[in-house]
Design a protein around this motif. Sequence first.
Motif, PDB file in Angstrom:
ATOM      1  N   LEU A  46       0.823  -1.202   0.000  1.00 32.18           N
ATOM      2  CA  LEU A  46       0.000   0.000   0.000  1.00 32.18           C
ATOM      3  C   LEU A  46       0.862   1.258   0.000  1.00 32.18           C
ATOM      4  O   LEU A  46       0.596   2.220  -0.738  1.00 32.18           O
ATOM      5  CB  LEU A  46      -0.924  -0.005   1.220  1.00 32.18           C
ATOM      6  N   ALA A  47       1.898   1.250   0.834  1.00 24.35           N
ATOM      7  CA  ALA A  47       2.756   2.432   0.964  1.00 24.35           C
ATOM      8  C   ALA A  47       3.584   2.696  -0.290  1.00 24.35           C
ATOM      9  O   ALA A  47       3.761   3.840  -0.711  1.00 24.35           O
ATOM     10  CB  ALA A  47       3.674   2.267   2.177  1.00 24.35           C
ATOM     11  N   TRP A  48       4.086   1.605  -0.914  1.00 22.15           N
ATOM     12  CA  TRP A  48       4.977   1.761  -2.063  1.00 22.15           C
ATOM     13  C   TRP A  48       4.202   1.728  -3.373  1.00 22.15           C
ATOM     14  O   TRP A  48       4.386   0.864  -4.225  1.00 22.15           O
ATOM     15  CB  TRP A  48       6.064   0.685  -2.040  1.00 22.15           C
ATOM     16  N   GLY A  49       3.356   2.719  -3.553  1.00 21.87           N
ATOM     17  CA  GLY A  49       2.611   2.847  -4.800  1.00 21.87           C
ATOM     18  C   GLY A  49       3.332   3.758  -5.779  1.00 21.87           C
ATOM     19  O   GLY A  49       4.410   4.304  -5.493  1.00 21.87           O
ATOM     20  N   ILE A  50       2.726   3.968  -6.928  1.00 28.85           N
ATOM     21  CA  ILE A  50       3.302   4.817  -7.967  1.00 28.85           C
ATOM     22  C   ILE A  50       3.567   6.244  -7.471  1.00 28.85           C
ATOM     23  O   ILE A  50       4.610   6.826  -7.781  1.00 28.85           O
ATOM     24  CB  ILE A  50       2.387   4.843  -9.214  1.00 28.85           C
ATOM     25  N   PRO A  51       2.645   6.876  -6.690  1.00 26.90           N
ATOM     26  CA  PRO A  51       2.913   8.245  -6.218  1.00 26.90           C
ATOM     27  C   PRO A  51       4.225   8.374  -5.447  1.00 26.90           C
ATOM     28  O   PRO A  51       4.948   9.359  -5.620  1.00 26.90           O
ATOM     29  CB  PRO A  51       1.705   8.542  -5.313  1.00 26.90           C
ATOM     30  N   LEU A  52       4.533   7.369  -4.609  1.00 28.74           N
ATOM     31  CA  LEU A  52       5.774   7.455  -3.838  1.00 28.74           C
ATOM     32  C   LEU A  52       7.000   7.319  -4.735  1.00 28.74           C
ATOM     33  O   LEU A  52       8.005   8.022  -4.546  1.00 28.74           O
ATOM     34  CB  LEU A  52       5.806   6.381  -2.749  1.00 28.74           C
ATOM     35  N   ILE A  53       6.935   6.430  -5.718  1.00 29.22           N
ATOM     36  CA  ILE A  53       8.050   6.259  -6.646  1.00 29.22           C
ATOM     37  C   ILE A  53       8.308   7.562  -7.403  1.00 29.22           C
ATOM     38  O   ILE A  53       9.448   7.989  -7.577  1.00 29.22           O
ATOM     39  CB  ILE A  53       7.775   5.115  -7.644  1.00 29.22           C
ATOM     40  N   VAL A  54       7.218   8.196  -7.852  1.00 29.87           N
ATOM     41  CA  VAL A  54       7.345   9.483  -8.560  1.00 29.87           C
ATOM     42  C   VAL A  54       7.957  10.530  -7.635  1.00 29.87           C
ATOM     43  O   VAL A  54       8.818  11.316  -8.048  1.00 29.87           O
ATOM     44  CB  VAL A  54       5.959   9.949  -9.070  1.00 29.87           C
ATOM     45  N   LEU A  55       7.518  10.528  -6.378  1.00 31.65           N
ATOM     46  CA  LEU A  55       8.030  11.510  -5.411  1.00 31.65           C
ATOM     47  C   LEU A  55       9.518  11.302  -5.146  1.00 31.65           C
ATOM     48  O   LEU A  55      10.299  12.270  -5.137  1.00 31.65           O
ATOM     49  CB  LEU A  55       7.242  11.401  -4.101  1.00 31.65           C
ATOM     50  N   LEU A  56       9.936  10.053  -4.945  1.00 34.32           N
ATOM     51  CA  LEU A  56      11.334   9.764  -4.634  1.00 34.32           C
ATOM     52  C   LEU A  56      12.252   9.936  -5.840  1.00 34.32           C
ATOM     53  O   LEU A  56      13.245  10.676  -5.778  1.00 34.32           O
ATOM     54  CB  LEU A  56      11.471   8.334  -4.101  1.00 34.32           C
ATOM     55  N   ILE A  57      11.936   9.271  -6.938  1.00 34.31           N
ATOM     56  CA  ILE A  57      12.814   9.306  -8.112  1.00 34.31           C
ATOM     57  C   ILE A  57      12.582  10.563  -8.939  1.00 34.31           C
ATOM     58  O   ILE A  57      13.545  11.257  -9.323  1.00 34.31           O
ATOM     59  CB  ILE A  57      12.604   8.048  -8.986  1.00 34.31           C
ATOM     60  N   GLY A  58      11.307  10.895  -9.196  1.00 34.50           N
ATOM     61  CA  GLY A  58      11.013  12.125  -9.935  1.00 34.50           C
ATOM     62  C   GLY A  58      11.480  13.358  -9.177  1.00 34.50           C
ATOM     63  O   GLY A  58      12.071  14.272  -9.761  1.00 34.50           O
ATOM     64  N   GLY A  59      11.227  13.368  -7.866  1.00 32.64           N
ATOM     65  CA  GLY A  59      11.680  14.485  -7.033  1.00 32.64           C
ATOM     66  C   GLY A  59      13.191  14.597  -7.014  1.00 32.64           C
ATOM     67  O   GLY A  59      13.755  15.695  -7.086  1.00 32.64           O
ATOM     68  N   GLY A  60      13.866  13.454  -6.923  1.00 30.36           N
ATOM     69  CA  GLY A  60      15.331  13.454  -6.928  1.00 30.36           C
ATOM     70  C   GLY A  60      15.906  13.976  -8.236  1.00 30.36           C
ATOM     71  O   GLY A  60      16.896  14.723  -8.246  1.00 30.36           O
ATOM     72  N   LEU A  61      15.290  13.584  -9.351  1.00 30.53           N
ATOM     73  CA  LEU A  61      15.734  14.075 -10.666  1.00 30.53           C
ATOM     74  C   LEU A  61      15.512  15.577 -10.791  1.00 30.53           C
ATOM     75  O   LEU A  61      16.358  16.297 -11.343  1.00 30.53           O
ATOM     76  CB  LEU A  61      14.977  13.341 -11.777  1.00 30.53           C
ATOM     77  N   TYR A  62      14.395  16.054 -10.261  1.00 26.65           N
ATOM     78  CA  TYR A  62      14.120  17.498 -10.260  1.00 26.65           C
ATOM     79  C   TYR A  62      15.212  18.246  -9.485  1.00 26.65           C
ATOM     80  O   TYR A  62      15.729  19.282  -9.944  1.00 26.65           O
ATOM     81  CB  TYR A  62      12.743  17.758  -9.645  1.00 26.65           C
ATOM     82  N   LEU A  63      15.571  17.735  -8.314  1.00 30.00           N
ATOM     83  CA  LEU A  63      16.609  18.366  -7.501  1.00 30.00           C
ATOM     84  C   LEU A  63      17.961  18.347  -8.222  1.00 30.00           C
ATOM     85  O   LEU A  63      18.728  19.311  -8.144  1.00 30.00           O
ATOM     86  CB  LEU A  63      16.722  17.649  -6.156  1.00 30.00           C
ATOM     87  N   LEU A  64      18.223  17.251  -8.907  1.00 33.79           N
ATOM     88  CA  LEU A  64      19.481  17.129  -9.650  1.00 33.79           C
ATOM     89  C   LEU A  64      19.553  18.167 -10.769  1.00 33.79           C
ATOM     90  O   LEU A  64      20.600  18.799 -10.988  1.00 33.79           O
ATOM     91  CB  LEU A  64      19.589  15.715 -10.232  1.00 33.79           C
ATOM     92  N   LEU A  65      18.438  18.381 -11.455  1.00 35.27           N
ATOM     93  CA  LEU A  65      18.400  19.319 -12.582  1.00 35.27           C
ATOM     94  C   LEU A  65      18.507  20.771 -12.121  1.00 35.27           C
ATOM     95  O   LEU A  65      19.257  21.561 -12.711  1.00 35.27           O
ATOM     96  CB  LEU A  65      17.119  19.114 -13.396  1.00 35.27           C
TER      97      LEU A  65
END
Length: 460
Positions: free
Chosen positions: A14-33
Amino acid sequence: MEQLNLLSEKFSSLAWGIPLIVLLIGGGLYLLLISRFLPFRFFGHAIQVLRGLYDDPNDPGEISHFKALTTALSSTIGMGNIAGVALAISVGGPGAMFWMWISAIVGMSTKFFTSTLAIMYRGKDSNGDLQGGPMYFIREGLVKNWKFLAIMFSVFGMLGALPVVNVNQLKQAINDIILIPNGVEVSTSTNLIIAGVLVIITSIVILGGLKRISNIASKLVPSMVILYFILVLIILALNYTEVPKYFLMIFTDAFEANSLDTESHKDVIGGVLGALILLGIKRGAFSNEAGIGTAPMAHGAAKTNEPVREGLVAMLGPVIDTLIVCTLTAMAILVTGVWETTSGNGVTLTASAFQDAMPGYGQYLLMICVFIFSISSLFSYAYYGTKCMSFLIGADKKHYYNYIYILSIVLAATVPFNTVINFIDGIFAFMAIPTMLATILLAPRVVKEIKAYRTRLKNT
């Protein structure tokens, strides 16, 4: 016990759904850029800061840059590197390691931002002492309407800091490597004795506070990494003909998912490949904790008035933890072939690899590493938990957390591995939500601080 295992599995899913993956990896990529790949461009400068070239004993904080990193690493370099990697490979095959790498590379940026914020927005606890961590940079950096995120992080942080995985796998290692081969019958009472010894050792250290924890961590962490590094290099040297094959397989299997159990993952969004990516990211997060929020609590205690410096030191964590130590574990398991010939997972699978390469003594050498890894993690996690409780109910009551912590050691020694790993996975997910949301909201201020720091650096 079966019901408890099923409940923890549903909680993790339940916790590890698509929204969390987007937040962790997508958010990390945003910070990197938005940082213009600063963690990679300033890698050499980060090493200089770690070596103490910019240390000033008069700066605010409790511990040096080096001790802050080793304290953070003493919690991340542990069972995530031995049991976590083994679990990832036993379930997902070689390709799972590739997605752990991706998690680590993105995690470098995340750790840079979260730990920079931990210094930028240090706050005072109820005793008036300076503190750092997600709950403080949320409270100090965002408006009051966002304080619920700080409370959310602290509540789940107390649970996420419980050492259940480390204790469970250390118990398993002692049973599989020392007791069972020597004819000792393993029972609940045996596991409770192991838990009792761990309680005594942990209590002696954690009651001494952060300075005692950081002093011990700064001695244990470098030595345990070197020892583990040497042992795995020996295994790779003994199986050198297999190294190129399996190193290449990490890349090829990452997109084909040939080794994943398709039946148990057929209902996962994104299909089999999606399940493999999720597995790698989940195990990567468990390994290096980038975006989860624990490490900023250690880095927030560093002696510095330059937030960017501590952020740069923090970003070295995923490099050491996942890109080096986890890769070593993965290659040892793969080249010895035990991942295909044994049914064990977790620390048992890693022990099989060491025993296969060095019969008669390999698993005992691993036992030394496992013991040091686990013990050092026990110390650091206790510090994280007390900081979370201190934020919620006051610094004068934070010692109550130690009783919860000690009780969890006893419980973890008697619960199945799958139950505790699913529990921690789920809790980590709920810690990542407030950490990543606040970090993304405050990211522009970090970028402004980066520019200011570069100007100051040029003028010195």
